[in-house]
Design an enzyme around this catalytic site. Structure first.
Site, short mmCIF file in Angstrom:
data_model
loop_
_atom_site.label_atom_id
_atom_site.label_comp_id
_atom_site.label_asym_id
_atom_site.label_seq_id
_atom_site.Cartn_x
_atom_site.Cartn_y
_atom_site.Cartn_z
CD1 TRP A 21 -2.47 1.46 0.68
CD2 TRP A 21 -1.56 2.45 2.52
NE1 TRP A 21 -2.85 2.86 1.57
CE2 TRP A 21 -2.31 3.73 2.94
CE3 TRP A 21 -1.28 2.01 3.78
CZ2 TRP A 21 -2.67 3.91 3.00
CZ3 TRP A 21 -1.19 2.64 4.78
CH2 TRP A 21 -1.85 4.29 4.76
CD GLN A 27 4.31 7.09 -0.98
OE1 GLN A 27 5.14 6.25 -0.15
NE2 GLN A 27 3.17 7.49 -0.41
CG ASP A 49 -2.91 -7.27 3.07
OD1 ASP A 49 -3.21 -8.12 3.01
OD2 ASP A 49 -2.75 -6.25 2.49
CE1 TYR A 54 -4.55 -0.79 -0.48
CE2 TYR A 54 -2.87 -2.10 -0.36
CZ TYR A 54 -3.90 -1.80 0.38
OH TYR A 54 -3.81 -2.04 1.59
#
Length: 336
Positions: A21, A27, A49, A54
């Site tokens: 995430w 990013q 996960d 996302y």
């Protein structure tokens, strides 16, 4: 690496989970993201996960590429459904049968796998009958596209209702994914006791409180360049609740405790959530491989009761404990 059972099942996962995430597909450049996944595998992490929402599905794609070539049976891959994806049309979100059945196929394609180990309702959907959601989940399990079902940020009452329907449909609801850290303890009063009763484990996110518990943010000091608090893509908004001098000053008081245990503050934060017996795993993220190698050292650590008490004393009344905060996590309408 240590391993724990997830809920009342025979399914084991690594007590540190690698999550992507806010990093993969947004990013962090893809090559760096793949290096972080490799570092996780090297450190013994087997549980990964992600979620379709996302980076609007890009994070799943990056993770699928990064895990390609690994023995699938040796991995535990989790993803989620609920948030808006694609062009974000009127049926591109929520927990309707239509969105769930379409979303699982998209996730499997992006992750390059025939099944996910855990398929999670990312939030509670107030606009879809719960029976409809669990019928869709049951069909996905019967089709072999998911092995187990989980949820994220559900209240104790929602967990109870979901667990009853899962039992009725003869599928296993074995996990809840809440925010949990030494600073954010809203699940302790209601969610954790209910989960223990029902055989549900916590898969916790943000054990380092979006980086605040690393101690890198200091009262009155400039924000570190490139840190989450300076990220305008979403990180700064998530961390702002903790960015005041009282919180930051008290976090600095944890440094002597971490030193006694031979841990960094980040390692102490991850180890702290793992002391809760209802927590099966702590999700860590990373923007650099070195962060994975450092945070994984929290696995297997036991914090003595006297030091846990000192952590509580150091943080004092800045700890958020209000169970009603969980109720605020899910939007009351799909547009909310």
């Amino acid at each position: 690496m240590e391993f724990r059972y997830l809920g009342n099942s025979g399914f084991k996962i690594s007590e540190i989970t690698y999550g992507n995430w806010l990093t993969h597909g947004s990013q962090v450049e893809n090559d760096t993201a793949k290096a972080c996944v490799s570092a996780a595998l090297d450190a013994g992490i087997t549980t990964f996960d992600t979620a379709d929402v996302y980076a609007n599905t890009a994070a799943e794609t990056v993770l699928g590429e990064a895990l390609k070539g690994q023995r699938r049976q040796s991995l535990e891959i989790f993803t989620k459904v609920f948030g808006p994806t694609g062009p974000k049309g009127h049926n591109d979100l929520g927990l309707s049968r239509k969105h769930i059945m379409e979303s699982i196929d998209g996730s499997l394609s992006r992750l390059q796998t025939d099944y996910v180990d855990l398929y999670q309702a990312h939030r509670f959907d107030y606009e879809t009958p719960l029976e409809e959601t669990f019928q869709a989940f049951a069909d996905i399990v019967r089709q072999g596209k998911a092995l187990y079902i989980g949820v994220s940020e559900w209240t104790a009452d929602q967990l109870r209702a979901g667990h009853a329907l899962a039992k009725e449909h003869k599928i296993q609801l074995i996990s809840n994914q809440p925010q949990y850290s030494a600073l954010w303890r809203v699940i302790e009063a209601e969610v954790v006791p209910t989960s223990k009763e029902l055989g549900i484990s916590q898969v916790v996110w943000s054990p380092i409180a979006q980086g605040v518990l690393t101690g890198k943010y200091r009262p009155g000091a400039e924000l570190p360049a490139g840190s989450r608090a300076t990220d305008e893509k979403g990180g700064a908004n998530m961390i702002k609740r903790f960015m005041n001098d009282d919180v930051l000053g008290r976090v600095q008081k944890l440094a002597p405790i971490a030193e006694e245990l031979g841990l960094s503050l980040a390692q102490l934060a991850v180890a702290w959530v793992l002391q809760n017996e209802n927590v099966a795993t702590a999700i860590i993220g990373a923007s650099r491989p070195e962060q994975v190698h450092e945070n994984v050292k929290a696995a297997g650590v036991t914090i003595p009761a006297e030091l846990l008490a000192r952590i509580d004393e150091a943080l004092g009344d800045i700890i958020e404990r209000d169970p009603a905060k969980t109720l605020e996590s899910s939007p009351k309408t799909r547009e909310g």
